[in-house]
Design a protein around this motif. Structure first.
Motif, PDB file in Angstrom:
ATOM      1  N   UNK A   1     -18.579 -23.855  24.829  1.00  0.00           N
ATOM      2  CA  UNK A   1     -19.938 -23.620  24.337  1.00  0.00           C
ATOM      3  C   UNK A   1     -20.924 -23.365  25.471  1.00  0.00           C
ATOM      4  N   UNK A   2     -20.394 -23.224  26.705  1.00  0.00           N
ATOM      5  CA  UNK A   2     -21.267 -22.902  27.842  1.00  0.00           C
ATOM      6  C   UNK A   2     -21.545 -21.406  27.838  1.00  0.00           C
ATOM      7  N   UNK A   3     -22.822 -21.062  27.772  1.00  0.00           N
ATOM      8  CA  UNK A   3     -23.215 -19.664  27.613  1.00  0.00           C
ATOM      9  C   UNK A   3     -22.883 -18.833  28.846  1.00  0.00           C
ATOM     10  N   UNK A   4     -23.042 -19.396  30.026  1.00  0.00           N
ATOM     11  CA  UNK A   4     -22.856 -18.635  31.252  1.00  0.00           C
ATOM     12  C   UNK A   4     -22.309 -19.541  32.339  1.00  0.00           C
ATOM     13  N   UNK A   5     -21.313 -19.042  33.075  1.00  0.00           N
ATOM     14  CA  UNK A   5     -20.709 -19.793  34.169  1.00  0.00           C
ATOM     15  C   UNK A   5     -21.393 -19.387  35.471  1.00  0.00           C
ATOM     16  N   UNK A   6     -21.900 -20.377  36.210  1.00  0.00           N
ATOM     17  CA  UNK A   6     -22.585 -20.041  37.453  1.00  0.00           C
ATOM     18  C   UNK A   6     -22.058 -20.820  38.654  1.00  0.00           C
ATOM     19  N   UNK A   7     -21.180 -21.793  38.424  1.00  0.00           N
ATOM     20  CA  UNK A   7     -20.773 -22.648  39.535  1.00  0.00           C
ATOM     21  C   UNK A   7     -19.283 -22.941  39.559  1.00  0.00           C
ATOM     22  N   UNK A   8     -18.470 -22.060  38.972  1.00  0.00           N
ATOM     23  CA  UNK A   8     -17.025 -22.223  39.073  1.00  0.00           C
ATOM     24  C   UNK A   8     -16.552 -21.313  40.189  1.00  0.00           C
ATOM     25  N   UNK A   9     -15.919 -21.852  41.234  1.00  0.00           N
ATOM     26  CA  UNK A   9     -15.572 -21.042  42.406  1.00  0.00           C
ATOM     27  C   UNK A   9     -14.767 -19.796  42.058  1.00  0.00           C
ATOM     28  N   UNK A  10     -15.208 -18.660  42.583  1.00  0.00           N
ATOM     29  CA  UNK A  10     -14.471 -17.423  42.418  1.00  0.00           C
ATOM     30  C   UNK A  10     -14.677 -16.716  41.098  1.00  0.00           C
ATOM     31  N   UNK A  11     -15.533 -17.272  40.218  1.00  0.00           N
ATOM     32  CA  UNK A  11     -15.756 -16.696  38.893  1.00  0.00           C
ATOM     33  C   UNK A  11     -17.144 -16.076  38.827  1.00  0.00           C
ATOM     34  N   UNK A  12     -17.232 -14.875  38.305  1.00  0.00           N
ATOM     35  CA  UNK A  12     -18.507 -14.180  38.188  1.00  0.00           C
ATOM     36  C   UNK A  12     -19.483 -14.974  37.328  1.00  0.00           C
ATOM     37  N   UNK A  13     -20.747 -14.995  37.740  1.00  0.00           N
ATOM     38  CA  UNK A  13     -21.772 -15.712  36.979  1.00  0.00           C
ATOM     39  C   UNK A  13     -22.065 -15.045  35.643  1.00  0.00           C
TER      40      UNK A  13
ATOM     41  N   UNK B   1     -18.395 -19.419  29.374  1.00  0.00           N
ATOM     42  CA  UNK B   1     -17.407 -20.484  29.400  1.00  0.00           C
ATOM     43  C   UNK B   1     -16.223 -20.188  28.499  1.00  0.00           C
ATOM     44  N   UNK B   2     -16.496 -19.581  27.361  1.00  0.00           N
ATOM     45  CA  UNK B   2     -15.418 -19.236  26.430  1.00  0.00           C
ATOM     46  C   UNK B   2     -14.442 -18.250  27.046  1.00  0.00           C
ATOM     47  N   UNK B   3     -14.978 -17.243  27.767  1.00  0.00           N
ATOM     48  CA  UNK B   3     -14.116 -16.244  28.405  1.00  0.00           C
ATOM     49  C   UNK B   3     -13.264 -16.879  29.496  1.00  0.00           C
ATOM     50  N   UNK B   4     -13.858 -17.779  30.279  1.00  0.00           N
ATOM     51  CA  UNK B   4     -13.094 -18.462  31.328  1.00  0.00           C
ATOM     52  C   UNK B   4     -11.993 -19.309  30.722  1.00  0.00           C
TER      53      UNK B   4
ATOM     54  N   UNK C   1     -28.379 -27.897  25.733  1.00  0.00           N
ATOM     55  CA  UNK C   1     -27.288 -28.163  26.670  1.00  0.00           C
ATOM     56  C   UNK C   1     -27.056 -29.653  26.766  1.00  0.00           C
ATOM     57  N   UNK C   2     -25.850 -30.023  27.212  1.00  0.00           N
ATOM     58  CA  UNK C   2     -25.515 -31.414  27.470  1.00  0.00           C
ATOM     59  C   UNK C   2     -25.211 -31.632  28.954  1.00  0.00           C
ATOM     60  N   UNK C   3     -25.552 -30.661  29.798  1.00  0.00           N
ATOM     61  CA  UNK C   3     -25.179 -30.748  31.211  1.00  0.00           C
ATOM     62  C   UNK C   3     -26.207 -30.061  32.092  1.00  0.00           C
ATOM     63  N   UNK C   4     -27.080 -30.845  32.708  1.00  0.00           N
ATOM     64  CA  UNK C   4     -28.095 -30.286  33.606  1.00  0.00           C
ATOM     65  C   UNK C   4     -27.465 -29.752  34.879  1.00  0.00           C
ATOM     66  N   UNK C   5     -26.404 -30.406  35.349  1.00  0.00           N
ATOM     67  CA  UNK C   5     -25.721 -29.924  36.545  1.00  0.00           C
ATOM     68  C   UNK C   5     -25.163 -28.537  36.322  1.00  0.00           C
ATOM     69  N   UNK C   6     -24.698 -28.272  35.096  1.00  0.00           N
ATOM     70  CA  UNK C   6     -24.146 -26.955  34.768  1.00  0.00           C
ATOM     71  C   UNK C   6     -25.243 -25.904  34.615  1.00  0.00           C
ATOM     72  N   UNK C   7     -26.306 -26.248  33.905  1.00  0.00           N
ATOM     73  CA  UNK C   7     -27.259 -25.244  33.428  1.00  0.00           C
ATOM     74  C   UNK C   7     -28.652 -25.339  34.029  1.00  0.00           C
ATOM     75  N   UNK C   8     -28.901 -26.343  34.858  1.00  0.00           N
ATOM     76  CA  UNK C   8     -30.244 -26.550  35.375  1.00  0.00           C
ATOM     77  C   UNK C   8     -30.835 -25.350  36.090  1.00  0.00           C
ATOM     78  N   UNK C   9     -30.016 -24.646  36.872  1.00  0.00           N
ATOM     79  CA  UNK C   9     -30.511 -23.515  37.660  1.00  0.00           C
ATOM     80  C   UNK C   9     -31.035 -22.380  36.788  1.00  0.00           C
TER      81      UNK C   9
ATOM     82  N   UNK D   1     -18.819 -39.350  36.102  1.00  0.00           N
ATOM     83  CA  UNK D   1     -20.239 -38.993  36.198  1.00  0.00           C
ATOM     84  C   UNK D   1     -20.466 -37.500  36.395  1.00  0.00           C
ATOM     85  N   UNK D   2     -19.414 -36.771  36.807  1.00  0.00           N
ATOM     86  CA  UNK D   2     -19.551 -35.340  37.064  1.00  0.00           C
ATOM     87  C   UNK D   2     -18.706 -34.557  36.062  1.00  0.00           C
ATOM     88  N   UNK D   3     -19.317 -34.191  34.954  1.00  0.00           N
ATOM     89  CA  UNK D   3     -18.593 -33.486  33.900  1.00  0.00           C
ATOM     90  C   UNK D   3     -18.660 -31.981  34.160  1.00  0.00           C
ATOM     91  N   UNK D   4     -17.789 -31.526  35.045  1.00  0.00           N
ATOM     92  CA  UNK D   4     -17.743 -30.136  35.468  1.00  0.00           C
ATOM     93  C   UNK D   4     -16.353 -29.571  35.210  1.00  0.00           C
TER      94      UNK D   4
END
Length: 318
Positions: A45-57, A61-64, A133-141, A283-286
């Motif tokens: 349910x993550x709309x956009x991936x921005x912090x997974x190494x090597x993966x286009x922003x 999340x569904x595509x990944x 969202x349920x994850x500021x670390x994921x989506x805060x930026x 504590x780090x749900x990534x």
């Protein structure tokens, strides 16, 4: 009803489960993933991936997750849609019960995640991934110089709100009760210049349009009127967002926060059973952390099933 025997049974098809399956399958261990619904996990349910190494922003999340699943299947994983309603880990063979059949594994991996809390606010489910969202670390930026709301007064809400203060112009902190004075983290959050605390206030409605969230309606305990806040992000951290462990009974030990107890190799207190990803309530749900858990568990399982004293590293061979 069919009974299937295999080397590894993995409950959950998120990044942790898929990574574990990829490694166990490459190690020539017969592996099956039992996944309730690939569309409802935290990564899906993550709309956009921005912090997974090597993966286009630009990737969702569904595509990944689709890529992870297909890669595991490519190496031999048997992926099945199935709802697990019970397990028995008492014997050498771990038994997993589903309406579609019974699965017996020489090892069992718990990777069912932590999406246990159903959407409870009006508009929450409608705008999930589009401002909720349920994850500021994921989506805060994504909310740099924008206004957001954080709902909740628990430790996770406070920590995630602190993350958001680095990006958002204003963080509206909505709490039904005041944080305790001795809670130093909460008091530090309240001291931030871009934090506005809405004390003794409830979230009533999340509003938006096709583009996503546009605002929320809140109600203070001392007032009959609803107040509208214009903002673009709502981060929900309510009690009840616990690891999904209801199918386990009391067969593995849990921490006070509901997460499964594991050692450095992701092994639980029950021999032959591992737990990876958000079910540990880390504590780090990534996604990258969950994938790391899956890799560690897979190597430990390979050693366990083949009675090795050391971990076999799975490099790519020519």
């Amino acid at each position: 009803m069919e009974t299937i025997e295999t080397d590894v049974v993995i409950v959950g098809g998120g990044p942790a489960g898929c990574t574990c399956a990829l490694y166990t399958s490459r190690a020539d261990l017969k592996t099956v993933i039992l996944d309730k619904n690939p569309a409802v996990g935290a990564l899906a349910i993550t709309h956009q991936i921005a912090n997974y190494p090597g993966v286009s922003s630009e990737m969702s999340g569904e595509a990944l997750l689709d890529l992870m699943r297909e890669q595991a299947i490519q190496y031999g994983t048997d992926y099945r849609r199935a709802q697990v309603f019970g397990v028995d880990v008492s014997g050498d063979w771990k038994t997993v019960y589903t309406p579609e059949g019974t699965f017996k594994g020489k090892s069992l991996v718990l990777a069912s995640g932590a999406m246990g809390r159903p959407a409870s606010f009006k508009g929450e489910a409608d705008f999930l991934g589009r401002g909720v969202s349920y994850c500021a670390t994921c989506d805060g930026a994504f909310y740099r110089d924008r206004e957001v709301a954080v709902i909740g007064v628990n430790k996770e809400a406070i920590e995630e709100a602190q993350v958001l203060t680095k990006f958002a112009s204003t963080v509206h902190w909505i709490t039904s009760n005041d944080p305790k004075e001795e809670d130093l983290q909460a008091q530090a959050l309240l001291s931030r210049k871009n934090v506005k605390h809405w004390s003794k206030t409830r979230l009533m409605l999340i509003e938006g349009n096709e583009a996503g969230v546009t605002g929320i309606q809140v109600k203070n305990r001392a007032s009959e009127e609803h107040q509208t806040l214009k903002l673009e992000g709502v981060f929900v951290y309510m009690s009840g967002s616990k690891p999904i462990t209801d199918f386990l009974g009391e067969q593995v030990a849990l921490n006070d926060d509901g997460g499964v107890v594991v050692d450095d190799f992701m092994a639980t207190t029950s021999e032959g059973v591992w737990a990876i990803g958000d079910i540990r309530n880390t504590p780090f749900k990534q996604a990258v952390v969950a994938a790391s858990d899956g890799c560690i568990a897979a190597m430990a399982i390979d050693r366990f099933l083949n009675s090795r004293k050391s971990i076999r590293v799975d490099w790519v061979h020519s």
